[in-house]
Design a protein around this motif. Sequence first.
Motif, short mmCIF file in Angstrom:
data_model
loop_
_atom_site.label_atom_id
_atom_site.label_comp_id
_atom_site.label_asym_id
_atom_site.label_seq_id
_atom_site.Cartn_x
_atom_site.Cartn_y
_atom_site.Cartn_z
N ILE A 10 0.85 -1.18 0.00
CA ILE A 10 0.00 0.00 0.00
C ILE A 10 0.89 1.23 0.00
O ILE A 10 2.06 1.17 0.40
N LEU A 11 0.33 2.35 -0.45
CA LEU A 11 1.04 3.61 -0.43
C LEU A 11 0.39 4.54 0.58
O LEU A 11 -0.84 4.62 0.67
N ILE A 12 1.23 5.25 1.32
CA ILE A 12 0.78 6.37 2.13
C ILE A 12 1.26 7.63 1.42
O ILE A 12 2.46 7.89 1.31
N ASP A 13 0.31 8.38 0.90
CA ASP A 13 0.55 9.60 0.12
C ASP A 13 1.14 9.30 -1.26
O ASP A 13 1.75 8.25 -1.48
N ALA A 14 0.91 10.26 -2.14
CA ALA A 14 1.39 10.14 -3.52
C ALA A 14 1.74 11.55 -4.00
O ALA A 14 1.11 12.10 -4.90
N GLY A 15 2.77 12.12 -3.38
CA GLY A 15 3.04 13.54 -3.57
C GLY A 15 4.08 13.89 -4.61
O GLY A 15 4.53 15.03 -4.67
N ILE A 16 4.48 12.92 -5.42
CA ILE A 16 5.37 13.20 -6.55
C ILE A 16 4.67 12.71 -7.81
O ILE A 16 3.68 11.99 -7.75
N ASN A 19 1.40 -2.16 -10.57
CA ASN A 19 0.05 -2.75 -10.66
C ASN A 19 -0.26 -3.68 -9.49
O ASN A 19 -1.36 -4.23 -9.42
N LYS A 20 0.68 -3.83 -8.57
CA LYS A 20 0.45 -4.64 -7.37
C LYS A 20 0.02 -3.80 -6.17
O LYS A 20 -0.26 -4.35 -5.09
N ILE A 21 -0.04 -2.48 -6.33
CA ILE A 21 -0.47 -1.60 -5.24
C ILE A 21 -1.96 -1.86 -4.96
O ILE A 21 -2.79 -1.76 -5.86
N GLU A 22 -2.28 -2.18 -3.72
CA GLU A 22 -3.66 -2.56 -3.38
C GLU A 22 -4.50 -1.41 -2.86
O GLU A 22 -5.74 -1.48 -2.91
N ALA A 23 -3.86 -0.36 -2.34
CA ALA A 23 -4.62 0.78 -1.81
C ALA A 23 -3.68 1.96 -1.63
O ALA A 23 -2.46 1.78 -1.47
N MET A 24 -4.25 3.16 -1.64
CA MET A 24 -3.50 4.38 -1.36
C MET A 24 -4.24 5.12 -0.24
O MET A 24 -5.45 5.31 -0.30
N PHE A 25 -3.49 5.56 0.77
CA PHE A 25 -4.05 6.31 1.88
C PHE A 25 -3.42 7.70 1.89
O PHE A 25 -2.19 7.82 1.94
N LEU A 74 -1.92 8.01 -10.63
CA LEU A 74 -1.51 6.61 -10.55
C LEU A 74 -2.70 5.72 -10.19
O LEU A 74 -2.82 4.59 -10.69
N ALA A 75 -3.57 6.22 -9.33
CA ALA A 75 -4.74 5.44 -8.90
C ALA A 75 -5.64 5.14 -10.09
O ALA A 75 -6.13 4.01 -10.25
N GLN A 83 -8.80 16.29 -6.01
CA GLN A 83 -9.39 16.28 -7.34
C GLN A 83 -8.80 15.17 -8.20
O GLN A 83 -7.69 14.69 -7.96
N GLY A 84 -9.54 14.76 -9.22
CA GLY A 84 -8.99 13.92 -10.28
C GLY A 84 -9.01 12.43 -10.04
O GLY A 84 -8.52 11.68 -10.87
N VAL A 85 -9.60 11.98 -8.92
CA VAL A 85 -9.70 10.54 -8.68
C VAL A 85 -11.05 10.04 -9.17
O VAL A 85 -12.10 10.63 -8.85
N GLU A 86 -11.05 8.98 -9.96
CA GLU A 86 -12.31 8.44 -10.49
C GLU A 86 -13.25 8.05 -9.35
O GLU A 86 -12.81 7.52 -8.31
#
Length: 249
Positions: free
Chosen positions: A24-30, A47-53, A67-68, A86-89
């Motif tokens: 999982i990812l915590i934040d996606a700031g780049i 493609n193995k990332i299961e969730a982003m927080f 990326l999401a 913004q911008g997340v489906e």
Amino acid sequence: MKVNILASGSSGNCIALTSGESTILIDAGIAKTKIEKRLLEVGITPNKIEAMFITHAHKDHTKGLPLANKYKIPVYAGENEWKDIQGVENDLVNKIGIGGVFGASEDFVVVPFQVHHDAHQPLGYTVTSYKTDFKVSICLDTGKVEEDILKYMKNSDVYIIESNHEPRMVEASNYPISVKTRVLSHVGHLSNQQTAAALTELIQGKGEQIYLTHLSSSNNMPTLAQLTTEKALMAKGFIKDKHYRLEVV
């Protein structure tokens, strides 16, 4: 649990946590492409990332959210924080509250807790492995650490916490008064001294790993952040590399 800090600082923040085959990812700031590149460099296929927080909506924590959409990754953030994200489906959006427990996958339990920053609903997170009970606490972008935050973070194996600035450097900087006031406020960022004080309440000398993160490039120095925490912990009888490990990111 494997911890990879892919980016840290005012230019962007992103942390990958891996347990078994799950990440999982915590934040996606780049930028999305930079996240993909850095994941591959540490042996993680995007493609193995299961969730982003997401901790909060500021760009240095959300820039890479495309990326999401590309990999159809569910994104979790505070319910009120989505006002500025913004911008997340729509089908990937997950609104969460304080203290809820989320089974992000078969391998993780994620618990959000409230922090103090100039955002609608900023969060910190604890992430625990189902299989091993290994616990990571992540506390970024907060102007203070109070008892409730310490309660959530206690008994962790890894502490990822900001050590943003030295107050005297902020006061002497060329920042506008409004920016200085924001950084030093209770909804700004942690000083080296605040971080050190929090860690003296958390570290038990059982070999915990500390990562000092989100350092200001203008108003801090890695050595200063490190020595401030080491000195505070030594006063409690804890010695680096004997009772705990520390890395400045």
